[in-house]
Write a protein that holds these residues in place. Structure first.
Motif: not given
Length: 393
Positions: A230-238, A246-251, A260-264
């Motif tokens: 789940r990707i709710d936060g900001e992830v750069a193109e690179g 999982v990238v929470e909102a606000g991350a 490489a995961g799994p990660a939160r």
């Protein structure tokens, strides 16, 4: 079904991670340990949660509030922690009908809890290689006939997993005698229930007692592996993110990052640029994993920081830890033996070939510090620039 969640203990075997956080509130894949217990109890059929709180009680109250997972929550406080049966006595006025009792520092799977709730009176059980370290269940024809604490010659490999469904009458059986270690034990309540009723052993598919630091790593390995991407936060193109992240909102995940995961990555956390996360990695709220940092299979708690050019493997960082640039944490012995860690003043095996270090709340390292495998930094402990830390600090 009411579920009583025992969450009052101080967690001495988990120190220094519990110096400021009660053990049941330590983070596991985005929830505290007892949050997983509560969620799975509700999924299994509990329609009310009763938390027995004590050490840092407000932390538990603030997290769960008056309702959790759609069911009402109430609290009772165990002011003097004198054992698990004493905790139940404190909760006696809240109990109405048959009730479940769950340890707030254990992890259970929801399907097994559902079978437990449907089988009452019942006790959760699991099979272990060395049952002499546990309360061992004696079972005949599918009924528990007795429980023996840490026997030299165990009657079976089936041990008590710290989960129970008691009949309503058990509220009158809580006034047990004080044990040899000066506590009032829930196992003595269980022994009375066994005498009075036919108690079913329910063998759990998955269970973990999260009592020591390396077991908190194992807990995160388990629960992070279960989460869906789940990707709710900001992830750069690179940035490159694998499945199970999982990238929470606000991350924020910056360019050049590989996860490489799994990660939160929790709300307010920041990763990168050019960081590498692999294995089961938890990055808590407000935490920082900075430029050219590699974190492998670790727990980085709230507001901790690994800002620059560091390696952290198989380690646990409490809130507000700061590792100076170039800090390296070893996680492997040259002889390939299991890494040892200090627990309640004694060196004990973690049972893990790879294990790094434990950093207590507010611990700090100077730049270019090297930390040996199995070292613990107490709360607020520090190192100087360029130092090699071979012993607990």
């Amino acid at each position: 079904m009411q579920a009583v969640v025992l969450s009052a203990g101080t967690g001495t075997r988990m120190r220094p991670l519990t110096d400021t956080i009660p053990k049941p509130m330590l983070p596991v894949a985005g929830r505290p340990i007892c949050g997983h217990v509560a969620r799975d109890a509700v999924a299994a059929g509990a329609d009310e949660l009763v938390f027995v709180v004590g050490y840092e009680a407000q932390t538990v109250r603030d997290y769960f509030g008056g309702e959790y997972e759609g069911v009402p929550v109430s609290y009772v406080e165990q002011e003097q922690r004198r054992g698990t049966a004493d905790a139940l006595r404190v909760a006696r006025a809240e109990l109405d009908g048959d009730f479940a009792v769950l340890n707030g520092d254990n992890l259970y799977d929801a399907d097994s809890l559902r079978r437990l709730f449907q089988s009452g009176p019942a006790v959760g059980a699991t099979r272990v290689a060395e049952p002499s370290n546990y309360g061992v269940l004696d079972v005949e024809d599918g009924v528990v006939t007795g429980i023996v604490e840490k026997p030299e010659h165990p009657p079976s490999s089936l041990v008590n997993a710290g989960a129970y469904v008691f009949p309503e009458e058990a509220v009158d059986w809580l006034d047990v005698a004080e044990s040899d270690r000066g506590e009032f034990e829930i196992t003595d309540v269980l022994a009375r229930v066994i005498r009075e009723r036919a108690v079913t052993p329910v063998e759990f598919d998955h269970w973990l007692d999260v009592g020591r630091p390396w077991e908190l790593l194992e807990a995160n390995e388990w629960k992070l592996a279960e989460q869906e991407t789940r990707i709710d936060g900001e992830v750069a193109e690179g940035a490159t993110l694998a499945e199970g992240v999982v990238v929470e909102a606000g991350a924020t995940v910056h360019s050049g990052v590989t996860i490489a995961g799994p990660a939160r990555i929790c709300a307010g956390a920041e990763v990168g640029p050019n960081a590498y996360l692999r294995g089961a990695v938890y990055v808590g709220p407000g935490a920082t994993v900075g430029h050219a940092v590699e974190v492998k299979n670790s727990v980085v708690m709230a507001d901790a920081a690994v800002p620059h050019l560091s390696y952290v493997g198989d380690s646990l960082l409490a809130p507000d830890v700061n590792l100076g640039a170039g800090t390296k944490v070893a996680n492997l012995r040259h002889d390939d033996a299991d890494v040892e860690l200090t627990v309640k003043g004694e060196r004990v095996s973690t049972g893990r070939r790879k294990f790094g270090a434990v950093f207590g709340p507010g611990a700090k390292t100077g730049i270019n510090t090297s930390v040996n495998a199995g070292v613990t930094f107490s709360a607020g402990a520090t190192s100087t620039p360029g130092e090699t830390v071979l012993r607990d600090r």
